[in-house]
Scaffold this motif. Structure first.
Motif, PDB file in Angstrom:
ATOM      1  N   VAL A  73      37.197  34.022  33.928  1.00  0.00           N
ATOM      2  CA  VAL A  73      37.346  35.068  34.936  1.00  0.00           C
ATOM      3  C   VAL A  73      37.249  34.468  36.332  1.00  0.00           C
ATOM      4  CG1 VAL A  73      36.323  37.183  35.875  1.00  0.00           C
ATOM      5  CG2 VAL A  73      36.511  36.880  33.391  1.00  0.00           C
ATOM      6  N   ARG A  74      36.403  33.462  36.493  1.00  0.00           N
ATOM      7  CA  ARG A  74      36.267  32.806  37.790  1.00  0.00           C
ATOM      8  C   ARG A  74      37.606  32.175  38.226  1.00  0.00           C
ATOM      9  NH1 ARG A  74      31.811  31.157  40.535  1.00  0.00           N
ATOM     10  NH2 ARG A  74      30.518  31.651  38.718  1.00  0.00           N
ATOM     11  N   THR A  75      38.335  31.603  37.254  1.00  0.00           N
ATOM     12  CA  THR A  75      39.646  31.022  37.576  1.00  0.00           C
ATOM     13  C   THR A  75      40.617  32.105  38.022  1.00  0.00           C
ATOM     14  OG1 THR A  75      39.330  29.208  36.006  1.00  0.00           O
ATOM     15  CG2 THR A  75      41.588  29.726  36.630  1.00  0.00           C
ATOM     16  N   VAL A  76      40.548  33.283  37.392  1.00  0.00           N
ATOM     17  CA  VAL A  76      41.410  34.400  37.797  1.00  0.00           C
ATOM     18  C   VAL A  76      41.098  34.803  39.234  1.00  0.00           C
ATOM     19  CG1 VAL A  76      41.956  36.831  37.391  1.00  0.00           C
ATOM     20  CG2 VAL A  76      41.783  35.251  35.458  1.00  0.00           C
ATOM     21  N   TYR A  77      39.812  34.865  39.577  1.00  0.00           N
ATOM     22  CA  TYR A  77      39.436  35.207  40.955  1.00  0.00           C
ATOM     23  C   TYR A  77      40.096  34.245  41.934  1.00  0.00           C
ATOM     24  CZ  TYR A  77      35.721  38.184  39.003  1.00  0.00           C
ATOM     25  OH  TYR A  77      35.008  39.138  38.331  1.00  0.00           O
ATOM     26  N   ARG A  78      40.027  32.954  41.646  1.00  0.00           N
ATOM     27  CA  ARG A  78      40.595  31.949  42.551  1.00  0.00           C
ATOM     28  C   ARG A  78      42.120  32.083  42.625  1.00  0.00           C
ATOM     29  NH1 ARG A  78      36.689  28.267  40.127  1.00  0.00           N
ATOM     30  NH2 ARG A  78      38.351  27.484  38.773  1.00  0.00           N
ATOM     31  N   ASP A  79      42.762  32.356  41.467  1.00  0.00           N
ATOM     32  CA  ASP A  79      44.218  32.483  41.467  1.00  0.00           C
ATOM     33  C   ASP A  79      44.672  33.706  42.256  1.00  0.00           C
ATOM     34  OD1 ASP A  79      44.476  30.209  39.973  1.00  0.00           O
ATOM     35  OD2 ASP A  79      44.787  31.236  38.057  1.00  0.00           O
TER      36      ASP A  79
ATOM     37  N   ALA B  58      42.255  37.100  32.323  1.00  0.00           N
ATOM     38  CA  ALA B  58      41.640  35.878  31.809  1.00  0.00           C
ATOM     39  C   ALA B  58      41.953  35.701  30.325  1.00  0.00           C
ATOM     40  CB  ALA B  58      40.131  35.924  32.032  1.00  0.00           C
ATOM     41  N   GLU B  59      41.909  36.795  29.551  1.00  0.00           N
ATOM     42  CA  GLU B  59      42.224  36.708  28.131  1.00  0.00           C
ATOM     43  C   GLU B  59      43.698  36.348  27.917  1.00  0.00           C
ATOM     44  OE1 GLU B  59      41.086  40.467  26.594  1.00  0.00           O
ATOM     45  OE2 GLU B  59      38.929  40.005  26.567  1.00  0.00           O
ATOM     46  N   GLN B  60      44.579  36.928  28.723  1.00  0.00           N
ATOM     47  CA  GLN B  60      45.997  36.645  28.584  1.00  0.00           C
ATOM     48  C   GLN B  60      46.312  35.188  28.918  1.00  0.00           C
ATOM     49  OE1 GLN B  60      48.536  39.277  30.838  1.00  0.00           O
ATOM     50  NE2 GLN B  60      50.288  37.920  30.708  1.00  0.00           N
ATOM     51  N   LEU B  61      45.655  34.670  29.961  1.00  0.00           N
ATOM     52  CA  LEU B  61      45.933  33.315  30.422  1.00  0.00           C
ATOM     53  C   LEU B  61      45.073  32.263  29.729  1.00  0.00           C
ATOM     54  CD1 LEU B  61      46.081  34.177  34.224  1.00  0.00           C
ATOM     55  CD2 LEU B  61      48.026  33.566  32.789  1.00  0.00           C
ATOM     56  N   GLU B  62      44.070  32.728  28.967  1.00  0.00           N
ATOM     57  CA  GLU B  62      43.134  31.832  28.282  1.00  0.00           C
ATOM     58  C   GLU B  62      42.401  30.928  29.282  1.00  0.00           C
ATOM     59  OE1 GLU B  62      45.388  29.817  25.288  1.00  0.00           O
ATOM     60  OE2 GLU B  62      45.482  31.570  23.976  1.00  0.00           O
ATOM     61  N   VAL B  63      41.911  31.557  30.342  1.00  0.00           N
ATOM     62  CA  VAL B  63      41.109  30.862  31.352  1.00  0.00           C
ATOM     63  C   VAL B  63      39.864  31.705  31.610  1.00  0.00           C
ATOM     64  CG1 VAL B  63      43.107  29.744  32.427  1.00  0.00           C
ATOM     65  CG2 VAL B  63      42.321  31.975  33.271  1.00  0.00           C
TER      66      VAL B  63
END
Length: 325
Positions: free
Chosen positions: A32-38, A25-30
């Motif tokens: 954590v919930r968005t990371v879960y979905r991705d 999430a920090e790397q993508l600047e999004v």
């Protein structure tokens, strides 16, 4: 945008192994919930990604899974082979390795992007050394690089201005600056560990020792180099001359003397006088070095102090005028 994120997650997992959702999430600047979905989307697309639970857990790809590099844009393919430095790589003894790696990466690209990589190589070239100077040539560079890679201590006989010294060093990194190689190393003395910079071409003798050393995990080579470079420039010109400069001279200073001198002049410049000149500080190395330097600006600069510098420049100017009288 999401496709780019999915590719970044995939390549990050492939490169780093276990990665937490927070790190992604920090790397993508999004969020954590968005990371879960991705990550769920990657799994649905057939990518074998799984989660390891617990405090030390995170996401990981199934061992052995690899993906071809087929998500590059045209601009990324253009830039890919501009990042290599074939000359310096060869000096480090890595020329063949770099060429082999480039071939492997190029082979993994789709056909239309392989052509763009070739176009970039034909159109752009990096020449690292500055004008009016040759690149450093040191027969020990490859061996030093090997010690840096393997964390092996070295013993060097080093040529300084004040004479030669012998040092045991922990080599932390190499830096290429304007065609000159510098070794950043930690000195090994009883009760003392200091980070220092050594010009590689001045290393007269080198022994790579059998003894290994443990790197300081907090050491940041780019950060060290930035700080050292700034200190070096400031120490190189420790004296501030008091000068009056014209607008034309101020425009010439950056070109003739570099950013440090120009920035100091601009930061210290006072209000313009009736004739348009301003009073400012001008960093110099020594009186002897400053005389020919400041004469390059001719009548566009007037030295007010130190008195010795003003007198020396005036004498040189009178002698020059007499020669042409």
């Amino acid at each position: 945008m999401r496709a780019s994120r999915l590719l970044t997650i995939l390549l990050t997992l492939q490169t780093r192994g276990l990665v937490t959702a927070t790190e992604l999430a920090e790397q993508l600047e999004v969020s954590v919930r968005t990371v879960y979905r991705d990550v769920e989307a990657l799994g649905a697309a057939g990518v074998p990604v799984y989660a390891e639970r617990g405090p030390a857990g995170g996401y990981r790809l199934l061992e052995g899974f690899r993906t071809r590099i087929n998500g590059l844009t045209q601009d990324e393919a253009d830039a890919l082979f501009l990042t290599g430095l074939p000359g310096p790589a060869a000096e480090l003894g890595l020329g063949a390795v770099v060429a082999s790696a480039q071939l492997k990466v190029q082979a993994g690209l789709p056909a239309e992007l392989r052509d763009r990589v070739g176009r970039a190589q034909l159109r752009f070239h990096l020449d690292a050394p500055g004008w009016h100077r040759e690149a450093d040539r040191s027969p020990e560079l490859a061996r030093i690089a090997g010690a840096v890679w393997t964390d092996r201590r070295i013993r060097v006989r080093y040529r300084r201005w004040a004479g030669e010294v012998t040092r045991d060093l922990e080599p932390y990194g190499l830096v290429l600056k304007a065609g000159a190689w510098y070794l950043v190393a930690r000195t090994v003395r009883e009760g003392e560990h200091r980070d220092r910079t050594y010009r590689v071409v001045r290393i007269e003798e080198l022994d790579v020792l059998d003894e290994m050393f443990e790197r300081d995990p907090s050491f940041d080579l780019p950060a060290y180099w930035r700080a050292w470079s700034q200190d070096f420039v400031e120490q190189l010109r420790p004296i501030l001359a008091d000068v009056l400069v014209t607008e034309d001279a101020r425009a010439m200073v950056r070109h003739l003397f570099g950013a440090h001198v120009a920035d100091t002049v601009e930061a210290s410049a006072g209000e313009p006088l009736p004739d348009g000149r301003v009073r400012a500080d001008f960093p110099i190395e020594t009186i002897e070095v400053a005389v020919p330097e400041l004469l390059r600006l001719g009548p566009q600069i007037e030295i007010l102090g130190p008195p010795e510098l003003r007198a020396r420049v005036a004498a040189e100017a009178r002698a020059t005028a007499a020669r042409y009288a």
